[in-house]
Design an enzyme around this catalytic site. Structure first.
Site, PDB file in Angstrom:
ATOM      1  CG  HIS A   1      -0.512   5.947   8.935  1.00 42.75           C
ATOM      2  ND1 HIS A   1       0.330   5.078   8.280  1.00 42.75           N
ATOM      3  CD2 HIS A   1      -1.314   5.185   9.703  1.00 42.75           C
ATOM      4  CE1 HIS A   1       0.046   3.836   8.624  1.00 42.75           C
ATOM      5  NE2 HIS A   1      -0.945   3.866   9.487  1.00 42.75           N
TER       6      HIS A   1
ATOM      7  CG  ASP B   1      -3.304   6.986   6.567  1.00 47.64           C
ATOM      8  OD1 ASP B   1      -2.377   7.315   5.789  1.00 47.64           O
ATOM      9  OD2 ASP B   1      -4.035   7.829   7.132  1.00 47.64           O
TER      10      ASP B   1
ATOM     11  CE1 TYR C   1      14.604   0.328   2.008  1.00 45.44           C
ATOM     12  CE2 TYR C   1      13.409   2.312   1.384  1.00 45.44           C
ATOM     13  CZ  TYR C   1      13.656   1.305   2.294  1.00 45.44           C
ATOM     14  OH  TYR C   1      12.960   1.271   3.468  1.00 45.44           O
TER      15      TYR C   1
ATOM     16  CD  GLU D   1     -11.041  10.339   4.656  1.00 46.54           C
ATOM     17  OE1 GLU D   1     -10.485  10.137   5.744  1.00 46.54           O
ATOM     18  OE2 GLU D   1     -11.673  11.386   4.392  1.00 46.54           O
TER      19      GLU D   1
END
Length: 384
Positions: free
Chosen positions: A92, A97, A291, A364
């Site tokens: 990741h 994540d 894109y 986190e």
């Protein structure tokens, strides 16, 4: 956050980080996400094998979209951490994540608000596969009937190690470039170098095409516009002592302006036709649409700014857009969009590596701002 604990956020993010999966193969990731939604007592739809759409009921008939991408990259992780990737060669490295974790946290918070009948807008929370390959957002939009909802805005967050923890970064208008590709196949004629006049040199054609394509931004486009035409692959020839019979070029086109892209596309074709005529090579160009540019809606921008502040994050208006690609642009087909970044840089811990690198890392704790941001976005639609 009122209902989600930091330990829960860590568990979510670290499981996802340990188990990265490539585009359209996010089976374990999706199973984990759906199990967590089951624990929350929430229903969801599965319009694709690895796409999950959660509907949170509020008041009225209008909806907003909150989206997170879930796929990983073919990069071998170099971080020395306990939750290092268990899937060797997959990581990741773009922070998906973290994106999935923030959306899980926001869903956990908003579902409690919904249960208490205090949610004034309906929400579609989307875990989207395959952002890193060929536009999973577009596949999802093709496979799911968004027209059955009255969607008035779509929002996404992406981690950004260029900015410190506790920041939300956005801007009105283009924030990410369109991402398209071009390739040129060249066929000449082989001959011994001692009789080179009998051959047709594909390498000569490739050099001319490369040089002329690189000059397009200078001579064909508005000099005030930012455009990149980058040739990343050039191959030519078979052996050193013969005239090269085959050549190949491949590159990427990054621009914010649709008209500029049309000019670039036209000029590449014209250049190839001219070089074919002058060198006698067969030259076949191919432009592959990728894109579109991510264009942030002006009508959603104040909501993004205010939500960041209410989430106790420092909001930063970015002066210039990035020349990176992002398939969230496809959500512009169904509603106005706002795409923002969340800072995860931590100089003290050495978390300064860039996106798509094998040492990308974050705390986190930085994701709490993103969870609260999504919640405040939803709450801001109370008067709609």
């Amino acid at each position: 956050m009122k209902f989600t604990k930091l330990e829960q956020i860590k568990n979510w993010r670290r499981f996802l980080h340990e188990n990265p999966e490539l585009s359209l193969k996010e089976y374990k990731t999706t199973e984990f996400i759906r199990n967590e939604l089951d624990k929350m007592g929430l229903e969801y739809e599965a319009p694709m094998d690895t796409a999950t759409v959660v509907k949170l009921r509020g008041k009225g008939e209008k909806y907003i979209v909150l989206r997170a991408d879930i796929d990983a990259l073919p990069i071998k992780e170099m971080n020395d951490i306990e939750f290092r990737s268990k899937n060797d060669g997959v990581m990741h490295a773009c922070g998906h994540d973290a994106h999935a974790t923030m959306l899980l946290g926001a869903i956990n918070e908003l579902s409690e608000i919904s249960k208490s009948k205090d949610l004034d807008i309906n929400i579609l929370a989307i875990f989207q596969p395959s952002e890193e390959s060929f536009g999973g957002a577009n596949l999802l939009i093709e496979n799911y009937n968004f027209d059955k909802y009255e969607i008035i805005g779509s929002f996404a967050l992406h981690i950004n190690p260029d900015y410190e923890e506790g920041t939300i970064i956005s801007r009105i208008g283009p924030i990410m470039a369109s991402c398209n590709e071009f390739a040129v196949n060249i066929k000449g004629k082989s001959a011994h170098v001692g009789k080179r006049e009998e051959g047709i040199n594909a390498l000569n054609a490739a050099i001319q095409i490369y040089s002329q394509v690189q000059a397009i931004p200078t001579y064909d486009l508005d000099s005030k516009h930012t455009n990149i035409i980058h040739t990343g692959i050039v191959r030519a020839g078979e052996v050193m002592n013969s005239v090269p019979e085959n050549a190949f070029l491949e590159g990427t086109i990054r621009t914010y302006d649709k008209d500029d892209f049309e000019i670039i596309e036209k000029r590449i074709v014209e250049i190839c036709q001219g070089v074919s005529l002058s060198t006698k090579c067969e030259v076949v160009p191919e432009i592959r649409a990728g894109y579109p540019a991510v264009i942030n809606s002006e009508i959603l921008y104040d909501k993004s700014v205010n939500a960041a502040k209410k989430a106790k994050a420092n909001h930063i208006t970015r002066k210039d857009p990035y020349l990176l690609g992002e398939d969230f642009s496809f959500f512009g087909k169904i509603a106005p969009i706002n795409y923002s970044f969340i800072g995860v840089r931590n100089n003290e811990l050495g978390y300064t590596s860039g996106l798509h690198t094998p040492t990308l890392q974050l705390r986190e704790e930085a994701l709490i701002f993103g969870i609260d941001y999504f919640v405040e976005i939803a709450k801001s639609f109370g008067k709609e």
